[in-house]
Design a protein around this motif. Structure first.
Motif, PDB file in Angstrom:
ATOM      1  N   CYS A 176       0.864  -1.180   0.000  1.00  0.00           N
ATOM      2  CA  CYS A 176       0.000   0.000   0.000  1.00  0.00           C
ATOM      3  C   CYS A 176       0.907   1.239   0.000  1.00  0.00           C
ATOM      4  O   CYS A 176       2.123   1.124   0.097  1.00  0.00           O
ATOM      5  CB  CYS A 176      -0.967  -0.012   1.183  1.00  0.00           C
ATOM      6  N   ARG A 178       1.470   3.366   2.212  1.00  0.00           N
ATOM      7  CA  ARG A 178       2.261   3.547   3.443  1.00  0.00           C
ATOM      8  C   ARG A 178       3.342   2.492   3.609  1.00  0.00           C
ATOM      9  O   ARG A 178       4.254   2.684   4.408  1.00  0.00           O
ATOM     10  CB  ARG A 178       1.344   3.582   4.662  1.00  0.00           C
ATOM     11  N   CYS A 179       3.249   1.383   2.885  1.00  0.00           N
ATOM     12  CA  CYS A 179       4.392   0.457   2.872  1.00  0.00           C
ATOM     13  C   CYS A 179       5.584   1.150   2.208  1.00  0.00           C
ATOM     14  O   CYS A 179       6.740   0.883   2.542  1.00  0.00           O
ATOM     15  CB  CYS A 179       4.078  -0.786   2.050  1.00  0.00           C
ATOM     16  N   CYS A 252       3.538  -2.847   8.247  1.00  0.00           N
ATOM     17  CA  CYS A 252       2.827  -1.622   7.838  1.00  0.00           C
ATOM     18  C   CYS A 252       1.642  -1.363   8.775  1.00  0.00           C
ATOM     19  O   CYS A 252       0.812  -2.242   9.006  1.00  0.00           O
ATOM     20  CB  CYS A 252       2.345  -1.746   6.398  1.00  0.00           C
ATOM     21  N   CYS A 255      -1.838  -1.493   6.087  1.00  0.00           N
ATOM     22  CA  CYS A 255      -2.352  -2.703   5.435  1.00  0.00           C
ATOM     23  C   CYS A 255      -2.091  -3.970   6.249  1.00  0.00           C
ATOM     24  O   CYS A 255      -2.828  -4.944   6.134  1.00  0.00           O
ATOM     25  CB  CYS A 255      -1.838  -2.836   4.007  1.00  0.00           C
TER      26      CYS A 255
HETATM   27 ZN   LIG Z   1       0.949  -1.104   3.716  1.00  0.00          ZN
END
Ligand SMILES: [Zn+2]
Length: 352
Positions: A176, A178-179, A252, A255
């Protein structure tokens, strides 16, 4: 529509082996949601509408300005003169481009309070893909939360200066946002279109890549969807690709941990709009404001016009400040960069 056969419009696209009749049918049954209708949103919405995506929702909070026109291809000089909301101007233009499909312009800021309502209860139902036309990381992280929560493919894009990037996040199978970018950049740490400018062809290229990815997702061409973060610079003629195949972060927050920090956040009540001496004030709850009544209440204090979807005007006692108020209570206070001044004007005349 005249005598146009239903599919002749799409014949050059249906000739493509990856699309064909079946893909075209899928596009017609799909719903794409474009969030933010600046340079990226204008171009991607235009391409998706022309491609025959059956339902296209465009969400934007702002009004058309002359400084937008060098890159935001759905708007005209008259839209800027008349301070038309971008979502409304986009809807008119896109309906004219392709009357065979349905287009909905939503004049609103996507925020933590209304995000789930806009995704779940919009007139066109839940989207099949969300396309990023935003200009700030806070909204992008909110989009990422929505993408993970609802398992919605998220086509990320950004452009500033002479460079831009594109990626696709499908959190059920890929990383995602934010990863890849785990923390929001500090305020003021990133260049903006105001501080660094923006080269219109670059935003156009980025948005074109976004539209291509959205089309591939909607026709079900999963193998063709990019797995890279693509970075381009249209001035120095460079491109870079960073594979995201191994980017999924088992730690993360979003996710893996399924913590939706941006959806859960208390909505910021004031935000300064990208260097144009305007402060936006968002009330703490979603409500419907009676703009006709408000106009009557404000009439003794200045000059105001409109009331159908928004009210605009100036207060006699607040020299140099203008105000635009929308039906959900959100207001733009123009002529100041000071949130305190803007908040005071809002509290003074509108109240919370
Ligand atoms: Zn993520």
């Amino acid at each position: 529509m005249g005598n146009e056969p239903a599919t002749s419009r799409y014949v050059r696209q249906m000739t493509l082996p990856g699309i064909g009749e079946d893909g075209q049918k899928r596009l017609g049954e799909s719903h794409a949601m474009v969030i933010g209708c600046g340079a990226l949103g204008c171009t991607s919405a235009d391409l998706l509408v022309r491609a025959g995506v059956g339902r296209v929702t465009v969400i934007d909070r702002d009004l058309v300005e002359h400084t937008n026109l060098h890159r935001q291809c759905l708007f005209t000089d008259a839209d800027a003169e008349n301070h038309v909301p971008k979502a409304s101007a986009a809807q008119s233009r896109l309906c004219a481009v392709n009357p065979q499909i349905r287009v909905l312009g939503v004049v609103a800021e996507l925020n933590s309070i209304n995000a789930e309502v806009l995704i779940e209860d919009g007139a066109f139902g839940k989207p099949d893909v969300i396309v990023d036309g935003t200009d700030n990381f806070e909204t992008r992280y909110l989009l990422n939360d929505l993408s993970v929560m609802y398992a919605l493919p998220y086509v990320y894009g950004g452009a500033v200066g002479t460079s831009g990037m594109v990626a696709v996040f499908r959190p059920e199978t890929t990383a995602c946002l934010r990863c890849v970018f785990d923390e929001i950049p500090a305020p003021g740490s990133q260049p903006t279109c105001t501080t660094a400018g923006v080269l219109a062809p670059v935003s156009s290229v980025v948005a074109s890549f976004q539209a291509a990815e959205a089309i591939k997702i909607l026709v079900g061409a999963d193998d063709a969807v990019t797995t890279d973060l693509l970075m381009i610079d249209g001035w120095h003629n460079t491109t870079k690709r960073l594979s995201l195949l191994d980017a999924k972060d088992p730690e993360c927050v979003c996710c893996a941990g399924r913590r939706f920090e941006f959806l859960d956040a208390t909505n910021p009540s004031t935000v300064s709009l990208c260097g144009r001496q305007t402060i936006q004030i968002t009330p703490g709850a979603v409500g419907v404001m009676d703009l006709v009544q408000l106009r009557a209440n404000l009439a003794p204090h200045g000059e105001f016009e409109g009331a159908e979807t928004m009210l605009r005007g100036r207060f006699d006692a607040e020299e140099g400040l203008g105000i635009t108020i929308f039906g959900d209570g959100r207001a733009l206070i123009e002529g100041t960069d000071d949130p305190g001044v803007a908040r005071a004007v809002y509290d003074r005349y509108i109240g919370t």
